[in-house]
Design a protein around this motif. Structure first.
Motif, PDB file in Angstrom:
ATOM      1  N   VAL A 150       0.850  -1.193   0.000  1.00  0.00           N
ATOM      2  CA  VAL A 150       0.000   0.000   0.000  1.00  0.00           C
ATOM      3  C   VAL A 150       0.883   1.240   0.000  1.00  0.00           C
ATOM      4  CG1 VAL A 150      -1.808   1.251   1.227  1.00  0.00           C
ATOM      5  CG2 VAL A 150      -1.775  -1.248   1.296  1.00  0.00           C
ATOM      6  N   VAL A 151       0.537   2.217  -0.822  1.00  0.00           N
ATOM      7  CA  VAL A 151       1.309   3.457  -0.914  1.00  0.00           C
ATOM      8  C   VAL A 151       1.221   4.223   0.406  1.00  0.00           C
ATOM      9  CG1 VAL A 151       1.500   5.690  -2.081  1.00  0.00           C
ATOM     10  CG2 VAL A 151       0.977   3.628  -3.407  1.00  0.00           C
ATOM     11  N   SER A 152       2.377   4.648   0.924  1.00  0.00           N
ATOM     12  CA  SER A 152       2.402   5.381   2.198  1.00  0.00           C
ATOM     13  C   SER A 152       2.859   6.823   2.039  1.00  0.00           C
ATOM     14  CB  SER A 152       3.315   4.668   3.206  1.00  0.00           C
ATOM     15  OG  SER A 152       4.649   4.639   2.744  1.00  0.00           O
ATOM     16  N   GLU A 153       3.756   7.098   1.092  1.00  0.00           N
ATOM     17  CA  GLU A 153       4.245   8.452   0.858  1.00  0.00           C
ATOM     18  C   GLU A 153       4.396   8.670  -0.638  1.00  0.00           C
ATOM     19  OE1 GLU A 153       4.524  10.694   3.143  1.00  0.00           O
ATOM     20  OE2 GLU A 153       4.280   9.398   4.898  1.00  0.00           O
ATOM     21  N   VAL A 154       4.195   9.931  -1.073  1.00  0.00           N
ATOM     22  CA  VAL A 154       4.240  10.218  -2.509  1.00  0.00           C
ATOM     23  C   VAL A 154       5.039  11.490  -2.762  1.00  0.00           C
ATOM     24  CG1 VAL A 154       2.866  10.703  -4.574  1.00  0.00           C
ATOM     25  CG2 VAL A 154       1.995   9.131  -2.850  1.00  0.00           C
ATOM     26  N   THR A 155       5.871  11.459  -3.805  1.00  0.00           N
ATOM     27  CA  THR A 155       6.527  12.647  -4.338  1.00  0.00           C
ATOM     28  C   THR A 155       6.045  12.799  -5.784  1.00  0.00           C
ATOM     29  OG1 THR A 155       8.447  11.413  -5.130  1.00  0.00           O
ATOM     30  CG2 THR A 155       8.534  12.267  -2.866  1.00  0.00           C
ATOM     31  N   PRO A 156       6.413  13.876  -6.463  1.00  0.00           N
ATOM     32  CA  PRO A 156       5.908  14.045  -7.839  1.00  0.00           C
ATOM     33  C   PRO A 156       6.210  12.869  -8.772  1.00  0.00           C
ATOM     34  CG  PRO A 156       6.804  16.110  -7.057  1.00  0.00           C
ATOM     35  CD  PRO A 156       7.114  15.096  -6.000  1.00  0.00           C
ATOM     36  N   ARG A 157       7.362  12.213  -8.620  1.00  0.00           N
ATOM     37  CA  ARG A 157       7.730  11.162  -9.571  1.00  0.00           C
ATOM     38  C   ARG A 157       7.897   9.778  -8.944  1.00  0.00           C
ATOM     39  NH1 ARG A 157      10.356  15.720 -11.171  1.00  0.00           N
ATOM     40  NH2 ARG A 157      12.104  15.258  -9.783  1.00  0.00           N
ATOM     41  N   HIS A 158       7.812   9.675  -7.633  1.00  0.00           N
ATOM     42  CA  HIS A 158       8.003   8.381  -6.977  1.00  0.00           C
ATOM     43  C   HIS A 158       7.018   8.209  -5.827  1.00  0.00           C
ATOM     44  CE1 HIS A 158      11.887   8.966  -9.020  1.00  0.00           C
ATOM     45  NE2 HIS A 158      11.908   7.642  -9.088  1.00  0.00           N
ATOM     46  N   ALA A 159       6.918   6.984  -5.348  1.00  0.00           N
ATOM     47  CA  ALA A 159       6.055   6.690  -4.199  1.00  0.00           C
ATOM     48  C   ALA A 159       6.700   5.605  -3.350  1.00  0.00           C
ATOM     49  CB  ALA A 159       4.666   6.250  -4.658  1.00  0.00           C
ATOM     50  N   ARG A 160       6.487   5.705  -2.052  1.00  0.00           N
ATOM     51  CA  ARG A 160       6.962   4.692  -1.107  1.00  0.00           C
ATOM     52  C   ARG A 160       5.807   3.740  -0.809  1.00  0.00           C
ATOM     53  NH1 ARG A 160       7.012   4.508   4.723  1.00  0.00           N
ATOM     54  NH2 ARG A 160       8.795   3.332   5.560  1.00  0.00           N
ATOM     55  N   VAL A 161       6.091   2.449  -0.835  1.00  0.00           N
ATOM     56  CA  VAL A 161       5.070   1.426  -0.647  1.00  0.00           C
ATOM     57  C   VAL A 161       5.417   0.589   0.583  1.00  0.00           C
ATOM     58  CG1 VAL A 161       3.949  -0.601  -1.650  1.00  0.00           C
ATOM     59  CG2 VAL A 161       4.599   1.321  -3.112  1.00  0.00           C
ATOM     60  N   ILE A 162       4.448   0.451   1.491  1.00  0.00           N
ATOM     61  CA  ILE A 162       4.599  -0.470   2.606  1.00  0.00           C
ATOM     62  C   ILE A 162       4.223  -1.864   2.112  1.00  0.00           C
ATOM     63  CG2 ILE A 162       3.735  -1.126   4.878  1.00  0.00           C
ATOM     64  CD1 ILE A 162       3.307   1.761   5.525  1.00  0.00           C
ATOM     65  N   SER A 163       5.171  -2.768   2.150  1.00  0.00           N
ATOM     66  CA  SER A 163       4.943  -4.124   1.649  1.00  0.00           C
ATOM     67  C   SER A 163       3.911  -4.851   2.511  1.00  0.00           C
ATOM     68  CB  SER A 163       6.269  -4.897   1.649  1.00  0.00           C
ATOM     69  OG  SER A 163       6.066  -6.265   1.373  1.00  0.00           O
ATOM     70  N   ILE A 164       3.278  -5.877   1.932  1.00  0.00           N
ATOM     71  CA  ILE A 164       2.400  -6.715   2.753  1.00  0.00           C
ATOM     72  C   ILE A 164       3.232  -7.483   3.783  1.00  0.00           C
ATOM     73  CG2 ILE A 164       0.642  -6.915   0.967  1.00  0.00           C
ATOM     74  CD1 ILE A 164       1.632  -9.734   0.419  1.00  0.00           C
ATOM     75  N   LEU A 165       4.566  -7.556   3.548  1.00  0.00           N
ATOM     76  CA  LEU A 165       5.483  -8.141   4.525  1.00  0.00           C
ATOM     77  C   LEU A 165       6.019  -7.024   5.424  1.00  0.00           C
ATOM     78  CD1 LEU A 165       7.416 -10.636   2.229  1.00  0.00           C
ATOM     79  CD2 LEU A 165       5.363 -11.045   3.603  1.00  0.00           C
ATOM     80  N   HIS A 166       5.107  -6.392   6.141  1.00  0.00           N
ATOM     81  CA  HIS A 166       5.413  -5.277   7.050  1.00  0.00           C
ATOM     82  C   HIS A 166       4.518  -5.464   8.274  1.00  0.00           C
ATOM     83  CE1 HIS A 166       5.642  -1.208   8.654  1.00  0.00           C
ATOM     84  NE2 HIS A 166       6.579  -0.904   7.779  1.00  0.00           N
ATOM     85  N   LEU A 167       5.077  -5.329   9.458  1.00  0.00           N
ATOM     86  CA  LEU A 167       4.315  -5.615  10.668  1.00  0.00           C
ATOM     87  C   LEU A 167       3.095  -4.723  10.840  1.00  0.00           C
ATOM     88  CD1 LEU A 167       7.128  -6.323  13.312  1.00  0.00           C
ATOM     89  CD2 LEU A 167       5.703  -7.957  12.068  1.00  0.00           C
ATOM     90  N   ASP A 168       3.069  -3.562  10.197  1.00  0.00           N
ATOM     91  CA  ASP A 168       1.935  -2.645  10.354  1.00  0.00           C
ATOM     92  C   ASP A 168       0.871  -2.792   9.272  1.00  0.00           C
ATOM     93  OD1 ASP A 168       3.131  -1.591  12.590  1.00  0.00           O
ATOM     94  OD2 ASP A 168       4.145   0.013  11.489  1.00  0.00           O
ATOM     95  N   THR A 169       1.085  -3.671   8.304  1.00  0.00           N
ATOM     96  CA  THR A 169       0.131  -3.817   7.207  1.00  0.00           C
ATOM     97  C   THR A 169      -1.116  -4.562   7.673  1.00  0.00           C
ATOM     98  OG1 THR A 169       1.863  -3.820   5.520  1.00  0.00           O
ATOM     99  CG2 THR A 169      -0.245  -4.804   4.916  1.00  0.00           C
ATOM    100  N   ARG A 170      -2.282  -4.030   7.293  1.00  0.00           N
ATOM    101  CA  ARG A 170      -3.569  -4.670   7.574  1.00  0.00           C
ATOM    102  C   ARG A 170      -4.421  -4.574   6.305  1.00  0.00           C
ATOM    103  NH1 ARG A 170      -0.642  -5.456  11.136  1.00  0.00           N
ATOM    104  NH2 ARG A 170      -0.978  -5.310  13.404  1.00  0.00           N
TER     105      ARG A 170
END
Length: 272
Positions: free
Chosen positions: A148-168
């Protein structure tokens, strides 16, 4: 232009030397049979090598171009699955495309960076806000979920993997029973479905799907298969151990999911 002339004038001796060298080589090759044969052989050997290397580079560029075309075609195909549409009729006739209004769109992207493997895995993709990527959007991988996308810049995005302790993520069976998908931080090939009612019959190899209730992913995308179930006495629920269909750690491509009904649904969810 003046600077170029000054360089030529200051290096006049060098240019004169190079011109005389070239003229000497030309005269030797064209007026000496032995040297002409050596030149022809040398040109043939090195010319073939350079041509071979150039063809390899061009082949690599062609593969990259074809890969980009395939990723765009995959995104277009994902947009046509039934779970990506919103049914606009209550008719019970066989489903046709004309009775579905597009709800989800998919944007192809590449994974350009990853965090070292650990309990909180993240990655960076090469799409951002200039292409309407927003926080909270789901990201698919080939054959399963990515995160799931967590942070966004104009040309890139940070994604929290489903293999992350906080993912639901909301996930369940095809009988409409559902729970919450989460990872315990141990085996990257397995996740857990919690809060599944214990009266729901579950068998090994049952398929787990996205439910669509979180408005992050469309309904009906396969996630993995049930390996085992563990009843939790006194809670009325059971935990399911699920083997993932894909390997999120090895993903190189992703498809960002955009819900065209997001604003409408969020407005309804805020009504008290």
């Amino acid at each position: 232009m003046g600077r170029l002339l000054r360089i030529i004038l200051n290096s006049g001796g060098l240019f004169t030397f190079l011109l005389l060298e070239l003229a000497s080589v030309y005269l030797i090759v064209h007026h000496n049979d032995a040297q002409r044969a050596i030149w022809a052989e040398t040109k043939s050997v090195y010319g073939s090598y350079l041509t071979q290397q150039l063809n390899k580079k061009l082949a690599f560029l062609n593969v990259a171009r074809e890969n980009e075309i395939l990723r765009r075609e995959n995104a277009a195909l994902l947009a046509r699955i039934p779970g990506s549409g919103y049914h606009t009729t209550v008719d019970t006739l066989p489903v046709r495309d004309s009775v579905y209004q597009q709800r989800f769109t998919y944007l192809a992207s590449r994974v350009v960076n990853k965090s070292p493997y650990g309990p909180y895995n993240t990655l960076i993709i090469d799409r951002g806000s200039n292409l309407q990527v927003e926080r909270g959007q789901g990201v698919l991988a080939d054959g399963g979920l990515l995160g799931v996308v967590s942070e966004v810049t104009p040309r890139h995005a940070r994604v929290i993997s489903i293999l992350h302790l906080d993912t639901r993520i909301s996930a369940g069976l095809d009988n409409n029973s559902f729970g919450t998908l989460r990872w315990d931080g141990r085996d990257p090939r397995r996740v857990t479905i919690t809060d599944m009612p214990d009266y729901v019959p579950v068998a090994p190899n049952d398929t787990i799907y996205t439910t669509g209730y979180s408005n992050v992913f469309p309904t009906g995308l396969p996630i993995g298969t049930v390996e085992s179930s563990t009843p939790l006495p006194g809670t009325g629920s059971q935990d399911l151990t699920v083997v993932l269909l894909n390997d999120p750690l090895q993903a190189t491509n992703g498809y960002i999911v955009r819900d065209l009904f997001k604003e409408e649904l969020e407005r309804l969810n805020t009504v008290r």
